[in-house]
Design a protein around this motif. Structure first.
Motif, PDB file in Angstrom:
ATOM      1  N   ASN A  81       0.845  -1.193   0.000  1.00 20.60           N
ATOM      2  CA  ASN A  81       0.000   0.000   0.000  1.00 20.60           C
ATOM      3  C   ASN A  81       0.881   1.244   0.000  1.00 20.60           C
ATOM      4  N   THR A  82       1.258   1.672  -1.199  1.00 21.27           N
ATOM      5  CA  THR A  82       2.166   2.810  -1.365  1.00 21.27           C
ATOM      6  C   THR A  82       1.565   3.794  -2.366  1.00 21.27           C
ATOM      7  N   PRO A  83       0.695   4.681  -1.907  1.00 21.27           N
ATOM      8  CA  PRO A  83      -0.051   5.563  -2.824  1.00 21.27           C
ATOM      9  C   PRO A  83       0.831   6.412  -3.732  1.00 21.27           C
ATOM     10  N   LEU A 111       3.103   7.115  -9.221  1.00 17.01           N
ATOM     11  CA  LEU A 111       4.235   7.415 -10.104  1.00 17.01           C
ATOM     12  C   LEU A 111       4.428   6.315 -11.139  1.00 17.01           C
ATOM     13  N   ARG A 112       4.136   5.082 -10.757  1.00 22.05           N
ATOM     14  CA  ARG A 112       4.262   3.961 -11.697  1.00 22.05           C
ATOM     15  C   ARG A 112       3.274   4.094 -12.863  1.00 22.05           C
ATOM     16  N   ILE A 169      -2.809  11.829  -2.764  1.00 20.36           N
ATOM     17  CA  ILE A 169      -1.955  10.657  -2.532  1.00 20.36           C
ATOM     18  C   ILE A 169      -0.955  10.890  -1.401  1.00 20.36           C
ATOM     19  N   ILE A 170      -0.448  12.102  -1.258  1.00 21.52           N
ATOM     20  CA  ILE A 170       0.533  12.371  -0.196  1.00 21.52           C
ATOM     21  C   ILE A 170      -0.162  12.334   1.162  1.00 21.52           C
ATOM     22  N   SER A 203      11.007  16.635  -3.908  1.00 19.14           N
ATOM     23  CA  SER A 203      11.194  15.533  -4.854  1.00 19.14           C
ATOM     24  C   SER A 203      10.181  14.420  -4.612  1.00 19.14           C
ATOM     25  N   TYR A 204       9.449  14.081  -5.655  1.00 14.96           N
ATOM     26  CA  TYR A 204       8.509  12.961  -5.548  1.00 14.96           C
ATOM     27  C   TYR A 204       9.256  11.632  -5.467  1.00 14.96           C
ATOM     28  N   LEU A 205      10.420  11.582  -6.080  1.00 17.08           N
ATOM     29  CA  LEU A 205      11.255  10.383  -5.943  1.00 17.08           C
ATOM     30  C   LEU A 205      11.596  10.116  -4.480  1.00 17.08           C
ATOM     31  N   LEU A 206      11.971  11.183  -3.769  1.00 15.78           N
ATOM     32  CA  LEU A 206      12.347  11.029  -2.365  1.00 15.78           C
ATOM     33  C   LEU A 206      11.140  10.695  -1.501  1.00 15.78           C
ATOM     34  N   MET A 207      10.016  11.359  -1.760  1.00 15.67           N
ATOM     35  CA  MET A 207       8.806  11.038  -0.984  1.00 15.67           C
ATOM     36  C   MET A 207       8.386   9.586  -1.207  1.00 15.67           C
ATOM     37  N   ALA A 208       8.405   9.159  -2.463  1.00 17.68           N
ATOM     38  CA  ALA A 208       8.020   7.778  -2.772  1.00 17.68           C
ATOM     39  C   ALA A 208       8.991   6.787  -2.143  1.00 17.68           C
TER      40      ALA A 208
END
Length: 510
Positions: free
Chosen positions: A2-4, A9-10, A56-57, A252-257
């Motif tokens: 469960n990783t919104p 992003l995928r 999502i965040i 960064s969305y990369l870092l949040m994800a």
């Protein structure tokens, strides 16, 4: 899982959007960064906003909040440094008095400078046997609060870089009557909550604000962190206001994800987590066989609790120092430690370390341990030979020793190598504060030789990094012991930040 954020992003590539927006790489794969550009975005439509999360965040941070049982949790893309700045700024105003552990990270001192706070220090004892700060005792905090009842907040580090955990619940009992927040820098403890083998997290023990670096002990990218609000003593709005000030407006969305994924990975992969714990237990059992090197634990350090995920190898009395241990592991065995100090080295572990990795580390450490044991035996033999020669010379005995001139340098070199002096760490004597660090700004300064600096007042931070705990804070008086301590690091080849060519910056008129 469960990783919104991660899941959304995928989906991005399949949406076929044409990006006339930042970032400038336009999600094109240049072949240089393994294709991560494809999911590196800014606040585009339907992808929410960290500074005002509603989609999502928000959903993701609610999941984190549930795992850590916090009142609120926030992703941070500026590491625990950001969390420390936010936490202190949320509860202190300019000129307030704050109580901090003297072994806090430099980010705490920087926030004191920014807010022009009055710093009061509490001190953890230092293990005379292992030269490591022990846990902060509740009475040490109570003593300073009694002397300074106008303190507005308490900031402590637990676990420390070396894995030492303090009695946070006991310290909270001390701070509660004063109605002030307890902030815990738990940068090295994001993993604690996920398995009973580890000590309780400060988030479970009554701390009001807890900062964790997900990148340190979870499978997350560098710079990722989370901040937990764990009580009602601090208003959520105050924290969010400080986040808006210090956090980048383009997170960064990369870092949040990555932070999200690391936390959920720990929660979902209980089998792999159990295997990791078994590997730690087995490794620690093996290390009980070591003759010279000592793997530290709660019993040896006599501390409140200890994070057994930290592998701290003490080489005190082994004939090598921490830097030599680091270099041996790196050059001979291709193993790189997290950091080394004068008398120890630290290996950081995580759920991603495999059994084979622990086996390789054990092989290397056990061989170095045997090397140290052999070295000690040779030293004893050499000592005996040197003493016999001294006695013979003193008694004017006629001893025929045939040494060719060409062999002399070899003998001298051998003796020098075996008697290389590694000074013992004395119990740390902390330099006294003369003025606040921020009061040094604008004052005239000069550069002097370190050897001539005793009695002067430091104008700049001096530290070893890592761990980033200041040896000297601007405004502190330089003691003879301070010079000796810094000199030990220089002698043993350490890069001491704040010095240049063995010179130090001091205040000119103090």
């Amino acid at each position: 899982m469960n990783t919104p954020i991660y899941n959304k992003l995928r989906e991005l590539e399949s949406e076929k959007r044409i990006p006339f927006h930042m970032p400038g790489h336009k999600r094109a794969d240049f072949g240089a960064f393994f294709g991560v550009e494809k999911i590196d975005i800014t606040e585009i439509t339907d992808y929410d906003n960290l500074h005002e999360p509603e989609g999502i965040i928000r959903e993701s941070m609610n999941l984190v909040k549930g795992i850590f049982k916090s009142k609120e949790s926030w992703y941070l893309v500026g590491g625990s440094t950001l969390g420390i700045l936010v936490s202190i700024s949320s509860v202190c105003r300019q000129g307030d008095k704050i109580l901090i552990g003297r072994n806090c990270h430099k980010a705490v001192y920087n926030c004191i400078r920014l807010l022009q706070l009055e710093a009061v220090y509490c001190y953890a004892d230092v293990s005379a046997e292992y030269d490591i700060c022990e846990d902060m005792e509740p009475e040490a905090v109570a003593r300073e609060l009694r002397a300074n009842p106008d303190i507005k907040a308490v900031v402590l580090t637990s676990p420390t870089y070396e894995g030492v955990v303090s009695d946070i619940a006991g310290i909270k009992e001390v701070t509660r009557p004063y109605g002030i927040p307890l902030i815990v820098d738990e940068a090295h403890g994001a993993h604690l909550i996920f398995h009973e083998y580890f000590p309780d997290s400060a988030a479970q023990c009554g701390a009001d604000l807890v900062i964790q670096s997900t990148h340190k002990t979870l499978p997350s990218f560098t710079q990722t962190a989370v901040l937990h609000l764990c009580s009602d003593i601090v208003a959520k709005e105050q924290v969010e206001e400080s986040i808006d000030i210090y956090e980048t407006s383009s997170p960064s969305y990369l870092l949040m994800a990555s932070a999200e994924y690391g936390i959920m990975y720990m929660k979902e992969n209980q089998g792999q987590l159990a295997e990791y714990v078994d590997n730690l237990k087995n490794f620690r059992r093996k290390c009980e066989q070591l003759k010279k090197i000592s793997l530290l634990n709660q019993k040896k350090l006599n501390c409140f609790a200890y994070d057994n995920g930290k592998l701290v190898f003490s080489v005190k009395g082994c004939g090598i120092n921490g830097k030599e241990l680091f270099q041996l592991l790196y050059e001979k065995y291709h193993i790189e430690l997290e950091m080394e100090n004068l008398t120890y080295g630290i290996a950081m572990t995580s759920i991603c370390d495999k059994k084979e990795d622990f086996d390789e580390l054990w092989k290397a450490i056990s061989e170095i341990d045997k090397m140290c044991e052999e070295k000690e035996k040779k030293n004893r033999s050499l000592n005996k030979a040197v003493n016999e020669i001294k006695i013979a010379i003193q008694n004017q005995d006629k001893v025929e020793i045939e040494i060719c001139d060409k062999n002399k340098p070899k003998i001298e070199t051998k003796i020098h190598n075996h008697y290389k002096v590694i000074k013992e760490n004395k119990q740390i004597i902390y330099p006294p504060k003369i003025i606040e660090s921020w009061q040094c700004r604008g004052k005239a300064m000069e550069t002097v030789e370190l050897a001539d600096s005793t009695g002067r007042v430091s104008g700049k931070y001096v530290m070893i990094y890592p761990p980033g705990v200041p040896i000297l804070v601007p405004g502190e008086k330089i003691l003879k012991e301070t010079v000796e301590n810094i000199s030990q690091y220089l002698y043993n080849g350490y890069n001491v930040l704040g010095l240049s060519c063995n010179k130090i910056i001091v205040l000119k008129d103090l």
